[in-house]
Design an enzyme around this catalytic site. Structure first.
Site, PDB file in Angstrom:
ATOM      1  N   MET A   1       0.849  -1.198   0.000  1.00  0.00           N
ATOM      2  CA  MET A   1       0.000   0.000   0.000  1.00  0.00           C
ATOM      3  C   MET A   1       0.879   1.242   0.000  1.00  0.00           C
ATOM      4  SD  MET A   1      -3.148   1.062   2.514  1.00  0.00           S
ATOM      5  CE  MET A   1      -2.193   1.481   3.960  1.00  0.00           C
ATOM      6  N   CYS A   2       0.684   2.112  -0.979  1.00  0.00           N
ATOM      7  CA  CYS A   2       1.414   3.373  -1.088  1.00  0.00           C
ATOM      8  C   CYS A   2       0.426   4.482  -1.425  1.00  0.00           C
ATOM      9  CB  CYS A   2       2.479   3.289  -2.184  1.00  0.00           C
ATOM     10  SG  CYS A   2       3.743   2.026  -1.889  1.00  0.00           S
ATOM     11  N   GLY A   3       0.879   5.704  -1.307  1.00  0.00           N
ATOM     12  CA  GLY A   3       0.048   6.844  -1.640  1.00  0.00           C
ATOM     13  C   GLY A   3       0.652   7.645  -2.769  1.00  0.00           C
ATOM     14  N   ARG A  32      -0.766   5.870   4.154  1.00  0.00           N
ATOM     15  CA  ARG A  32      -0.673   4.857   3.107  1.00  0.00           C
ATOM     16  C   ARG A  32       0.770   4.398   2.889  1.00  0.00           C
ATOM     17  NH1 ARG A  32      -4.985   3.534   0.332  1.00  0.00           N
ATOM     18  NH2 ARG A  32      -3.593   2.532  -1.193  1.00  0.00           N
TER      19      ARG A  32
END
Length: 298
Positions: A1-3, A32
């Site tokens: 999960m990344c933003g 995130r």
């Protein structure tokens, strides 16, 4: 999960606020990905000049006297602007390749973050708010930019593993997802002359697009080819000197939302990244469709 966040300005009056707007969007996405963060800003540039952004783990040593040493190697008067662990070096465009070689010879420990006429890239391990403060990103101006806050899944938490990845002049990419064929694709790209700094799958995606554009594709065409040649789950946001593009894989399990007004086009992994943008209440807001390329150019 990344933003992921991205902002492409249509209204020139907003350009002095680009860094502040993009920084706020990125900080909103902190939960995130708290491992590392980075931003690429497409700002102004002088005619026949290019910028080389470098990073050092020991900036006091590596940046001291670098401008003078570089001038002795390539001539002229290279301009060196230090920002914490990064420095932006401005050189004549026709001296870029020579300057890159000289920098790495003079300071073998430094890493090159990006090169181009207008791009500057700043990324480090740490929370987005800390990265923003370290590089004074809120004061930067520009026409467009992209940012990323990372939760590492396939490679180490390092500065070089942080996004954005830049593998071509004035080009960079941020990514949420995981590629399953990046090792095979890396081998193919190396055979075609591309080089790599990390084992990160995102660098492969960036190099894939750079390679396609170097062979004549425009940004939209290069993004279309990610859908047939790259396997895995991905949302890519890409910046070029004049352009801004978005594509999601055919399954599109990674979240994404976009907004467009007469003033800007914006991207966020979640709507809350866009919530404080000017005029957002009147924007066209939508979820980008799977396997569809979106891109804008100045």
């Amino acid at each position: 999960m990344c933003g992921i966040v991205g902002l492409f300005l249509k209204d020139k009056s907003l350009e002095p606020k680009l860094g502040a707007m993009l920084s706020e969007m990125l900080i909103t996405m902190t939960d995130r990905g708290p491992d590392s963060a980075g931003i690429a800003i497409y700002g102004s540039g002088e005619s026949k000049k290019s910028k080389i952004t470098i990073q050092s783990a020991d900036p006091e040593t590596d940046f001291a006297g670098l401008g003078k040493a570089l001038a002795e190697k390539i001539g002229g008067k290279p301009d060196v602007v230090v920002k914490s662990t990064h420095a932006v070096i401005e050189v004549p465009t026709d001296k870029v390749a020579e300057a890159r070689e000289a920098i790495l010879e003079l300071r073998p420990a430094v890493r090159i973050m990006g090169v181009g006429e207008v791009i500057e890239i700043f990324k480090e391990v740490g929370l987005p708010a800390d990265v923003v403060k370290r590089f004074d990103l809120t004061k930067m101006s520009g026409t467009h930019g992209i940012g990323h806050t990372r939760m590492a899944t396939e490679s180490a938490v390092t500065t070089m593993g942080a996004h954005p990845f830049s593998t071509g002049p004035d080009e960079c990419l941020v990514h949420n997802g995981s590629l399953s064929n990046h090792n095979n694709m890396r081998r193919e790209l190396k055979h075609d002359g591309m080089s790599f700094e990390t084992e990160n799958d995102t660098e492969v995606a960036a190099a894939f697009i750079s390679n396609k554009m170097a062979h004549g594709d425009n940004l939209g065409q290069a993004l279309e080819k990610t859908l047939t040649d790259l396997d895995g789950f991905f949302t890519f946001v890409v910046g070029t000197k004049n352009g801004f593009g978005v594509v999601r894989d055919p399954i599109a399990c990674k979240p994404a939302v976009m907004a467009e007004t007469d003033q800007y086009v914006a991207f966020g992994s979640e709507y809350r990244a866009l919530a404080n943008l000017p005029g957002i209440e009147n924007a066209k807001v939508w979820e980008p469709e799977p396997a569809k390329v979106y891109f804008w150019e100045h």
